[in-house]
Design a protein around this motif. Structure first.
Motif, short mmCIF file in Angstrom:
data_model
loop_
_atom_site.label_atom_id
_atom_site.label_comp_id
_atom_site.label_asym_id
_atom_site.label_seq_id
_atom_site.Cartn_x
_atom_site.Cartn_y
_atom_site.Cartn_z
N LEU A 48 0.83 -1.21 0.00
CA LEU A 48 0.00 0.00 0.00
C LEU A 48 0.87 1.26 0.00
CD1 LEU A 48 -2.79 1.36 0.20
CD2 LEU A 48 -2.57 1.18 2.71
N LEU A 49 1.94 1.26 0.78
CA LEU A 49 2.85 2.41 0.80
C LEU A 49 3.53 2.59 -0.56
CD1 LEU A 49 4.44 1.95 4.33
CD2 LEU A 49 2.75 3.65 3.63
N GLU A 50 3.86 1.50 -1.22
CA GLU A 50 4.45 1.58 -2.56
C GLU A 50 3.45 2.09 -3.58
OE1 GLU A 50 5.79 -2.44 -2.76
OE2 GLU A 50 7.51 -2.06 -1.45
N ILE A 51 2.18 1.69 -3.45
CA ILE A 51 1.13 2.19 -4.34
C ILE A 51 0.92 3.70 -4.12
CG2 ILE A 51 -1.38 2.11 -4.79
CD1 ILE A 51 -1.16 -0.95 -4.26
N ILE A 52 0.94 4.13 -2.85
CA ILE A 52 0.80 5.56 -2.55
C ILE A 52 1.94 6.34 -3.19
CG2 ILE A 52 0.92 7.26 -0.68
CD1 ILE A 52 -0.68 5.19 1.02
N CYS A 53 3.15 5.80 -3.11
CA CYS A 53 4.30 6.45 -3.75
C CYS A 53 4.08 6.56 -5.26
CB CYS A 53 5.58 5.67 -3.45
SG CYS A 53 7.06 6.34 -4.24
N LEU A 54 3.59 5.49 -5.86
CA LEU A 54 3.33 5.50 -7.30
C LEU A 54 2.25 6.53 -7.66
CD1 LEU A 54 4.13 4.25 -9.98
CD2 LEU A 54 2.45 2.44 -9.56
N VAL A 55 1.24 6.66 -6.82
CA VAL A 55 0.20 7.68 -7.04
C VAL A 55 0.81 9.08 -7.00
CG1 VAL A 55 -1.88 8.75 -6.03
CG2 VAL A 55 -1.73 6.25 -6.26
N PHE A 56 1.69 9.33 -6.03
CA PHE A 56 2.36 10.63 -5.95
C PHE A 56 3.21 10.90 -7.19
CE2 PHE A 56 1.52 10.62 -1.30
CZ PHE A 56 0.99 11.90 -1.21
N ILE A 57 3.89 9.87 -7.67
CA ILE A 57 4.69 10.03 -8.88
C ILE A 57 3.79 10.36 -10.07
CG2 ILE A 57 6.10 8.75 -10.56
CD1 ILE A 57 7.39 7.31 -8.12
N ALA A 58 2.66 9.66 -10.19
CA ALA A 58 1.72 9.93 -11.29
C ALA A 58 1.15 11.34 -11.18
CB ALA A 58 0.61 8.90 -11.30
N LEU A 59 0.81 11.77 -9.97
CA LEU A 59 0.29 13.13 -9.78
C LEU A 59 1.35 14.17 -10.15
CD1 LEU A 59 -1.68 12.67 -6.41
CD2 LEU A 59 -2.64 12.97 -8.72
N ASP A 60 2.60 13.88 -9.81
CA ASP A 60 3.69 14.78 -10.20
C ASP A 60 3.85 14.81 -11.72
OD1 ASP A 60 6.31 16.28 -9.18
OD2 ASP A 60 6.87 14.95 -10.86
N PHE A 61 3.77 13.66 -12.35
CA PHE A 61 3.94 13.57 -13.80
C PHE A 61 2.88 14.40 -14.52
CE2 PHE A 61 3.08 11.59 -17.93
CZ PHE A 61 4.36 11.62 -18.50
N PHE A 62 1.66 14.36 -14.01
CA PHE A 62 0.58 15.11 -14.66
C PHE A 62 0.47 16.54 -14.13
CE2 PHE A 62 -0.80 10.66 -15.32
CZ PHE A 62 -0.78 10.69 -16.70
N GLY A 63 1.43 16.97 -13.30
CA GLY A 63 1.50 18.36 -12.85
C GLY A 63 0.50 18.72 -11.78
N ILE A 64 -0.09 17.77 -11.11
CA ILE A 64 -1.08 18.06 -10.07
C ILE A 64 -0.39 18.43 -8.75
CG2 ILE A 64 -3.00 17.07 -8.75
CD1 ILE A 64 -3.58 15.36 -11.29
N ILE A 65 0.66 17.69 -8.43
CA ILE A 65 1.49 18.03 -7.27
C ILE A 65 2.95 17.95 -7.71
CG2 ILE A 65 -0.14 17.11 -5.57
CD1 ILE A 65 1.95 14.76 -5.26
N LEU A 66 3.83 18.48 -6.90
CA LEU A 66 5.27 18.37 -7.17
C LEU A 66 5.93 17.62 -6.03
CD1 LEU A 66 6.10 21.92 -8.53
CD2 LEU A 66 5.81 19.81 -9.83
N ILE A 67 6.75 16.66 -6.38
CA ILE A 67 7.51 15.92 -5.37
C ILE A 67 8.75 16.77 -5.02
CG2 ILE A 67 8.82 13.83 -4.86
CD1 ILE A 67 7.04 12.34 -6.83
N PRO A 68 8.90 17.12 -3.74
CA PRO A 68 10.06 17.96 -3.36
C PRO A 68 11.37 17.21 -3.43
CG PRO A 68 8.72 17.42 -1.42
CD PRO A 68 8.04 16.82 -2.61
#
Length: 184
Positions: free
Chosen positions: A164-184
């Motif tokens: 689940l933690l790895e899936i959450i990380c992947l979601v953050f990466i996808a959100l960053d890729f589509f410009g919704i959030i930025l990973i610091p």
């Protein structure tokens, strides 16, 4: 994670391989940290460093807990139940540390490719392929570990939490890729 052998004179606890593996992971994490800061991507370095530094603590704890279990088993003054608790604690520490490393590498690989290639689909495929490969290996490992009882392996609470933690990380990466959030 360990083997208890009973004989008339003493109990032997085999955690040496796990201590070596945890120690190797400590060295790998510290080496990766030193290398990424020499030529780091413009974003993601803070998140990856945070995850890798936390994994360091969990790997150190794994070595310490396995060493304590080994010492107590040789001393023979602690109950087998308490020794098993130390070994289980070490196992959970190692697994969580490994999950943090997987997430840190996912972010690093993504960020390096993003900087090198721009926002192309290949960049998003890397963390997806990386995590899918890890999950396939875990499913195979669990099926071997649980003697072909596939559903029992899928019900592993600790592994499900880590996934689940790895899936959450992947979601953050996808959100960053589509410009919704930025990973610091």
């Amino acid at each position: 994670m360990y083997i208890m052998e009973q004989n008339n004179e003493a109990k032997a606890l085999n955690v040496r391989d796990w201590m070596i593996l945890s120690t190797t992971m400590i060295g790998a994490v510290l080496t990766i940290l030193a290398l990424i800061w020499q030529s780091h991507p413009s974003t993601g370095i803070v998140s990856a460093t945070f995850l890798l530094m936390l994994s360091f603590v969990f790997f150190v704890n794994s070595v310490s807990s396995n060493s304590r279990a080994n010492f107590e088993a040789k001393a023979g003054k602690m109950s087998e139940k308490k020794i098993r608790r130390f070994v289980t604690f070490a196992e959970y520490s190692f697994g969580f540390g490994f999950t943090l490393v997987i997430n840190g590498f996912s972010i690093l690989g993504y960020e390096y490719l993003l900087e090198f290639m721009g926002r192309q689909l290949y960049v998003l495929i890397l963390p997806i392929a990386f995590l899918l490969t890890a999950w396939i290996i875990i499913v195979i490992y669990n099926s071997i570990s649980y003697s072909g009882k596939f559903l029992k392996g899928l019900r592993s609470t600790k592994r499900n939490l880590w996934t689940l933690l790895e899936i959450i990380c992947l979601v953050f990466i996808a959100l960053d890729f589509f410009g919704i959030i930025l990973i610091p």
